[in-house]
Motif scaffolding. Structure first.
Motif, PDB file in Angstrom:
ATOM      1  N   THR A 205     -40.460 -24.351  50.171  1.00 55.80           N
ATOM      2  CA  THR A 205     -40.666 -25.228  49.016  1.00 55.80           C
ATOM      3  C   THR A 205     -39.446 -26.093  48.708  1.00 55.80           C
ATOM      4  O   THR A 205     -39.549 -27.080  47.977  1.00 55.80           O
ATOM      5  N   GLY A 206     -38.269 -25.699  49.220  1.00 55.35           N
ATOM      6  CA  GLY A 206     -37.036 -26.424  48.923  1.00 55.35           C
ATOM      7  C   GLY A 206     -36.408 -26.066  47.594  1.00 55.35           C
ATOM      8  O   GLY A 206     -35.438 -26.700  47.170  1.00 55.35           O
ATOM      9  N   HIS A 207     -36.920 -25.029  46.911  1.00 58.30           N
ATOM     10  CA  HIS A 207     -36.371 -24.626  45.617  1.00 58.30           C
ATOM     11  C   HIS A 207     -35.087 -23.823  45.820  1.00 58.30           C
ATOM     12  O   HIS A 207     -35.010 -22.949  46.707  1.00 58.30           O
ATOM     13  N   GLU A 208     -34.103 -24.090  44.967  1.00 52.83           N
ATOM     14  CA  GLU A 208     -32.835 -23.353  45.022  1.00 52.83           C
ATOM     15  C   GLU A 208     -32.321 -23.122  43.610  1.00 52.83           C
ATOM     16  O   GLU A 208     -32.382 -24.008  42.758  1.00 52.83           O
ATOM     17  N   PHE A 209     -31.835 -21.889  43.350  1.00 50.78           N
ATOM     18  CA  PHE A 209     -31.202 -21.575  42.073  1.00 50.78           C
ATOM     19  C   PHE A 209     -30.091 -20.573  42.321  1.00 50.78           C
ATOM     20  O   PHE A 209     -30.280 -19.584  43.030  1.00 50.78           O
ATOM     21  N   SER A 210     -28.914 -20.827  41.733  1.00 46.51           N
ATOM     22  CA  SER A 210     -27.760 -19.940  41.894  1.00 46.51           C
ATOM     23  C   SER A 210     -27.149 -19.632  40.536  1.00 46.51           C
ATOM     24  O   SER A 210     -27.104 -20.496  39.650  1.00 46.51           O
ATOM     25  N   ILE A 211     -26.665 -18.406  40.386  1.00 45.95           N
ATOM     26  CA  ILE A 211     -25.962 -18.005  39.172  1.00 45.95           C
ATOM     27  C   ILE A 211     -24.873 -17.007  39.545  1.00 45.95           C
ATOM     28  O   ILE A 211     -25.095 -16.110  40.363  1.00 45.95           O
ATOM     29  N   VAL A 212     -23.676 -17.198  38.993  1.00 36.96           N
ATOM     30  CA  VAL A 212     -22.537 -16.328  39.279  1.00 36.96           C
ATOM     31  C   VAL A 212     -21.834 -16.024  37.963  1.00 36.96           C
ATOM     32  O   VAL A 212     -21.535 -16.938  37.176  1.00 36.96           O
ATOM     33  N   GLY A 213     -21.579 -14.744  37.712  1.00 42.19           N
ATOM     34  CA  GLY A 213     -20.870 -14.337  36.501  1.00 42.19           C
ATOM     35  C   GLY A 213     -19.677 -13.471  36.836  1.00 42.19           C
ATOM     36  O   GLY A 213     -19.656 -12.785  37.866  1.00 42.19           O
ATOM     37  N   GLY A 214     -18.652 -13.501  35.970  1.00 43.48           N
ATOM     38  CA  GLY A 214     -17.469 -12.699  36.236  1.00 43.48           C
ATOM     39  C   GLY A 214     -16.601 -12.518  35.012  1.00 43.48           C
ATOM     40  O   GLY A 214     -16.836 -13.101  33.946  1.00 43.48           O
ATOM     41  N   LEU A 215     -15.562 -11.693  35.176  1.00 44.99           N
ATOM     42  CA  LEU A 215     -14.583 -11.398  34.139  1.00 44.99           C
ATOM     43  C   LEU A 215     -13.184 -11.686  34.657  1.00 44.99           C
ATOM     44  O   LEU A 215     -12.869 -11.392  35.825  1.00 44.99           O
ATOM     45  N   THR A 216     -12.326 -12.236  33.801  1.00 50.67           N
ATOM     46  CA  THR A 216     -10.947 -12.556  34.162  1.00 50.67           C
ATOM     47  C   THR A 216      -9.981 -11.721  33.338  1.00 50.67           C
ATOM     48  O   THR A 216     -10.086 -11.681  32.095  1.00 50.67           O
ATOM     49  N   TYR A 217      -9.036 -11.069  34.024  1.00 48.14           N
ATOM     50  CA  TYR A 217      -7.932 -10.383  33.329  1.00 48.14           C
ATOM     51  C   TYR A 217      -6.643 -11.140  33.611  1.00 48.14           C
ATOM     52  O   TYR A 217      -6.286 -11.364  34.770  1.00 48.14           O
ATOM     53  N   ASN A 218      -5.953 -11.543  32.553  1.00 42.87           N
ATOM     54  CA  ASN A 218      -4.718 -12.302  32.667  1.00 42.87           C
ATOM     55  C   ASN A 218      -3.520 -11.411  32.327  1.00 42.87           C
ATOM     56  O   ASN A 218      -3.538 -10.714  31.306  1.00 42.87           O
ATOM     57  N   PHE A 219      -2.487 -11.461  33.145  1.00 42.85           N
ATOM     58  CA  PHE A 219      -1.274 -10.713  32.862  1.00 42.85           C
ATOM     59  C   PHE A 219      -0.368 -11.520  31.928  1.00 42.85           C
ATOM     60  O   PHE A 219      -0.605 -12.708  31.666  1.00 42.85           O
ATOM     61  N   MET A 220       0.671 -10.890  31.421  1.00 48.12           N
ATOM     62  CA  MET A 220       1.584 -11.523  30.481  1.00 48.12           C
ATOM     63  C   MET A 220       2.352 -12.668  31.142  1.00 48.12           C
ATOM     64  O   MET A 220       2.825 -12.550  32.274  1.00 48.12           O
ATOM     65  N   ASN A 221       2.449 -13.792  30.435  1.00 52.63           N
ATOM     66  CA  ASN A 221       3.350 -14.865  30.852  1.00 52.63           C
ATOM     67  C   ASN A 221       4.750 -14.502  30.359  1.00 52.63           C
ATOM     68  O   ASN A 221       5.011 -14.547  29.147  1.00 52.63           O
ATOM     69  N   PRO A 222       5.686 -14.141  31.256  1.00 48.48           N
ATOM     70  CA  PRO A 222       6.999 -13.669  30.804  1.00 48.48           C
ATOM     71  C   PRO A 222       7.849 -14.771  30.188  1.00 48.48           C
ATOM     72  O   PRO A 222       8.768 -14.480  29.421  1.00 48.48           O
ATOM     73  N   PHE A 223       7.555 -16.035  30.515  1.00 60.83           N
ATOM     74  CA  PHE A 223       8.338 -17.143  29.971  1.00 60.83           C
ATOM     75  C   PHE A 223       7.984 -17.411  28.516  1.00 60.83           C
ATOM     76  O   PHE A 223       8.842 -17.778  27.710  1.00 60.83           O
ATOM     77  N   LEU A 224       6.702 -17.246  28.162  1.00 61.46           N
ATOM     78  CA  LEU A 224       6.241 -17.509  26.805  1.00 61.46           C
ATOM     79  C   LEU A 224       5.981 -16.240  26.009  1.00 61.46           C
ATOM     80  O   LEU A 224       5.728 -16.318  24.803  1.00 61.46           O
ATOM     81  N   GLN A 225       6.032 -15.073  26.686  1.00 58.92           N
ATOM     82  CA  GLN A 225       5.655 -13.813  26.043  1.00 58.92           C
ATOM     83  C   GLN A 225       4.266 -13.940  25.413  1.00 58.92           C
ATOM     84  O   GLN A 225       4.031 -13.582  24.259  1.00 58.92           O
ATOM     85  N   TYR A 226       3.334 -14.469  26.232  1.00 61.22           N
ATOM     86  CA  TYR A 226       1.974 -14.785  25.770  1.00 61.22           C
ATOM     87  C   TYR A 226       0.994 -14.247  26.805  1.00 61.22           C
ATOM     88  O   TYR A 226       1.161 -14.477  27.997  1.00 61.22           O
ATOM     89  N   GLN A 227      -0.010 -13.506  26.331  1.00 58.98           N
ATOM     90  CA  GLN A 227      -1.025 -12.970  27.230  1.00 58.98           C
ATOM     91  C   GLN A 227      -2.402 -13.420  26.784  1.00 58.98           C
ATOM     92  O   GLN A 227      -2.831 -13.132  25.669  1.00 58.98           O
TER      93      GLN A 227
END
Length: 338
Positions: A205-227
């Motif tokens: 039929t030529g039909h296409e559907f895509s979905i992607v989900g995720g989670l991001t963990y960010n570490f501390m920025n030592p220059f700004l002391q900001y996470q």
């Protein structure tokens, strides 16, 4: 065709504008490690094993302004009126190796990416504190530099029209981050993101559907002391193949910060960000010689809704070269002997 279509939205997972002078916006500067819209059509479809190359030109335009009421980390109300105009032009260059050996019954791939680009930032901001004191100022910065090095690992499975994927991606800080500059393509801290995706592809039929989900963990920025807080994101795309080599459709994203920003540098509170965007897309399969095929995809996004993030629109132009699926062996005619 599904067995050798190259997935276009390689996870670049970089912020095109790290506005480090404005931690009042969600995440460090209002832009997350995950760039919404990274995954597009055919995201979970397995590909032909071997080496592949992909380049993605991304133009991003962001704007934030007007009065926004915030609460400081100490619970004292304040008001921030900010004007921000920023643009970024980046060229994502990546190589991918897809193994011919099955892993957990699926197809394993690994990608490395590097991103040179130019970014320009202009800020005109006024901060009004709880006692009515006002601080005003403006600044501009423009820089041509490199983003971090990014990696991605994937596992993909195929069952007829159904395709599944799991992935993990992250960055290796490149050292080009400069906390004294407004304009940065790199982060100054590592982050890791993982998730799963699904693609429905019906070749009849030529039909296409895509979905992607995720989670991001960010570490501390030592220059700004900001996470930055933990982020949740969903990219989706739907398209119709109007011919064997051309498909058109729409793509979109949803982004939501789940936990507050933290650290000594997060003086204005958690500021959880949100973004919802959508836009058109078109893709072209390009036959090539020597056992390879090309793929060109053009898509654009515009934010429909944002919270604690700059409002943006972006254009993505992807061109990739990957191994073509082997041609089916010709069947020999049956010769009967009497």
């Amino acid at each position: 065709m599904s067995g050798h279509i190259r997935k276009t939205g390689l996870a670049t997972a970089f912020a095109l504008a790290a506005f480090t002078a404005q931690p009042a916006l969600a995440d460090a500067g209002g832009v997350s490690f995950w760039l919404p819209g990274i995954f597009g059509s055919l995201a979970a479809v397995p590909v032909t094993p071997g080496w592949a190359y992909s380049t993605i030109y991304i133009h991003l335009q962001e704007k934030a302004g007007g009065g926004q009421n915030f609460v400081t980390s100490g619970g004292v109300p304040g008001s921030v009126t900010a004007g921000l105009n920023a643009h970024a032009d980046a060229l994502v260059m990546g190589i991918t190796y897809t193994s011919p050996m099955p892993v957990l019954g699926g197809q394993a791939g690994f990608t490395l990416l590097t991103v040179p680009g130019n970014i320009g930032v202009g800020i005109d901001a006024t901060l009004t504190g709880p006692r009515g004191n006002t601080i005003s100022g403006s600044a501009t910065d423009n820089r041509t530099t490199l983003a971090d090095v990014f990696y991605q690992g994937t596992l993909k499975w195929n069952q007829g029209v159904h395709n599944e994927m799991v992935y993990i991606t992250g960055n290796i800080p490149s050292g080009t981050y400069d906390s004294s500059r407004l304009a940065n393509l790199s982060f100054g801290f590592p982050a890791i993101d993982a998730g799963a995706g699904y693609t429905y592809l019906d070749l009849k039929t030529g039909h296409e559907f895509s979905i992607v989900g995720g989670l991001t963990y960010n570490f501390m920025n030592p220059f700004l002391q900001y996470q930055n807080g933990i982020d949740f994101h969903v990219d989706w795309a739907a398209s119709q193949f109007v011919s064997k080599n051309v498909h058109i459709g729409v793509a979109g994203y949803f982004f939501q910060q789940l936990t507050d920003d933290s650290g000594p540098g997060a003086r204005l509170g958690g500021f959880r960000g949100r973004a919802v965007g959508i836009g058109p897309q078109i893709g072209f399969m390009i036959p090539m010689s020597d056992g390879y095929q090309g793929y060109l995809n053009v898509r654009g996004y515009k934010d429909l809704e944002v919270e604690n993030r700059p409002k943006s629109w972006s254009t993505w132009v992807t061109f990739s070269v990957s191994p073509a699926a082997p041609a089916p062996a010709a069947t020999k005619p049956i010769v009967r002997k009497y």
